[in-house]
Write a protein that holds these residues in place. Structure first.
Motif, PDB file in Angstrom:
ATOM      1  N   GLY A   9       0.842  -1.342  -0.164  1.00 31.31           N
ATOM      2  CA  GLY A   9       0.208   0.285   0.034  1.00 31.31           C
ATOM      3  C   GLY A   9       0.752   0.848   0.226  1.00 31.31           C
ATOM      4  N   ASP A  10      -0.359   2.167  -0.097  1.00 37.05           N
ATOM      5  CA  ASP A  10       0.933   3.775  -0.390  1.00 37.05           C
ATOM      6  C   ASP A  10       1.261   4.381   1.285  1.00 37.05           C
ATOM      7  N   ILE A  11       0.385   3.393   2.621  1.00 36.15           N
ATOM      8  CA  ILE A  11       0.985   3.955   3.559  1.00 36.15           C
ATOM      9  C   ILE A  11       2.012   3.548   4.186  1.00 36.15           C
ATOM     10  N   PRO A  12       2.979   3.970   5.368  1.00 33.60           N
ATOM     11  CA  PRO A  12       4.399   2.632   5.041  1.00 33.60           C
ATOM     12  C   PRO A  12       3.678   1.816   6.480  1.00 33.60           C
ATOM     13  N   ILE A  13       4.685   1.022   6.501  1.00 26.82           N
ATOM     14  CA  ILE A  13       3.259  -0.201   7.468  1.00 26.82           C
ATOM     15  C   ILE A  13       4.040  -0.039   9.050  1.00 26.82           C
ATOM     16  N   TYR A  14       4.620   1.667   9.604  1.00 25.62           N
ATOM     17  CA  TYR A  14       4.889   1.343  10.310  1.00 25.62           C
ATOM     18  C   TYR A  14       3.732   2.155  11.014  1.00 25.62           C
ATOM     19  N   GLU A  15       3.120   3.484  10.473  1.00 30.93           N
ATOM     20  CA  GLU A  15       2.153   4.249  10.351  1.00 30.93           C
ATOM     21  C   GLU A  15       0.850   3.546  10.092  1.00 30.93           C
ATOM     22  N   GLN A  16       0.696   2.158   9.173  1.00 33.16           N
ATOM     23  CA  GLN A  16      -0.471   1.280   8.869  1.00 33.16           C
ATOM     24  C   GLN A  16      -0.906   0.977  10.732  1.00 33.16           C
ATOM     25  N   ILE A  17       0.140   0.351  11.939  1.00 35.39           N
ATOM     26  CA  ILE A  17       0.092   0.208  12.780  1.00 35.39           C
ATOM     27  C   ILE A  17      -0.128   1.120  13.347  1.00 35.39           C
ATOM     28  N   VAL A  18       0.835   2.324  13.629  1.00 33.65           N
ATOM     29  CA  VAL A  18       0.163   3.433  14.091  1.00 33.65           C
ATOM     30  C   VAL A  18      -0.912   3.883  13.891  1.00 33.65           C
TER      31      VAL A  18
END
Length: 140
Positions: A9-18
């Protein structure tokens, strides 16, 4: 805790977790004082680099959502719900604005958008009610 990670996806993995932790707090799935999985445990569950989890947890700590519990791990701050609810509302507003902008740029009229919104809102509410009924029909 269940995460839905889109590695492409366009959203970084760390940001998805946040985002997902904040949404879970806002929805009451995670509550103040509750422990979150350790960096190592979550990295193993999601099959992603532990540095990615550590980065997400660091951001959540900076955002006053998580706090370290000395010698035990990370817990949800007891006062995190207000911040997480505000973050959820901001995310929804941004998504809604993008969708409206795309729809209007694509030629949809305000009346079409209102009809679409009302129909989808009704459908979603019905699904939630059906799920609640199905979950509450267990015998004791």
């Amino acid at each position: 805790m269940f995460f839905s990670i889109d590695p492409d996806g366009d959203i970084p993995i760390y940001e998805q977790i946040v985002r997902q932790v904040k949404l879970a707090v806002a929805d009451g799935i995670l509550v103040g004082g509750q422990m979150v999985p350790s960096v190592r445990q979550l990295a193993n569950e999601l099959a992603i680099n532990s540095n990615t989890i550590a980065r997400a947890y660091q951001e959540l700590q900076s955002d006053s959502v998580l706090e370290p519990l000395r010698g035990r791990g990370m817990i949800v701050r007891r006062d995190a719900i207000k911040r997480c609810t505000k973050a959820r509302n901001t995310l929804v507003t941004e998504s809604f604005r993008r969708a409206l902008s795309d729809a209007l740029a694509g030629g949809m009229s305000a009346d079409e958008l209102r009809s679409l919104f009302e129909a989808e809102l009704t459908r979603q509410q019905n699904e939630l009610e059906e799920a609640a009924k199905a979950g509450g029909n267990g015998s004791t």
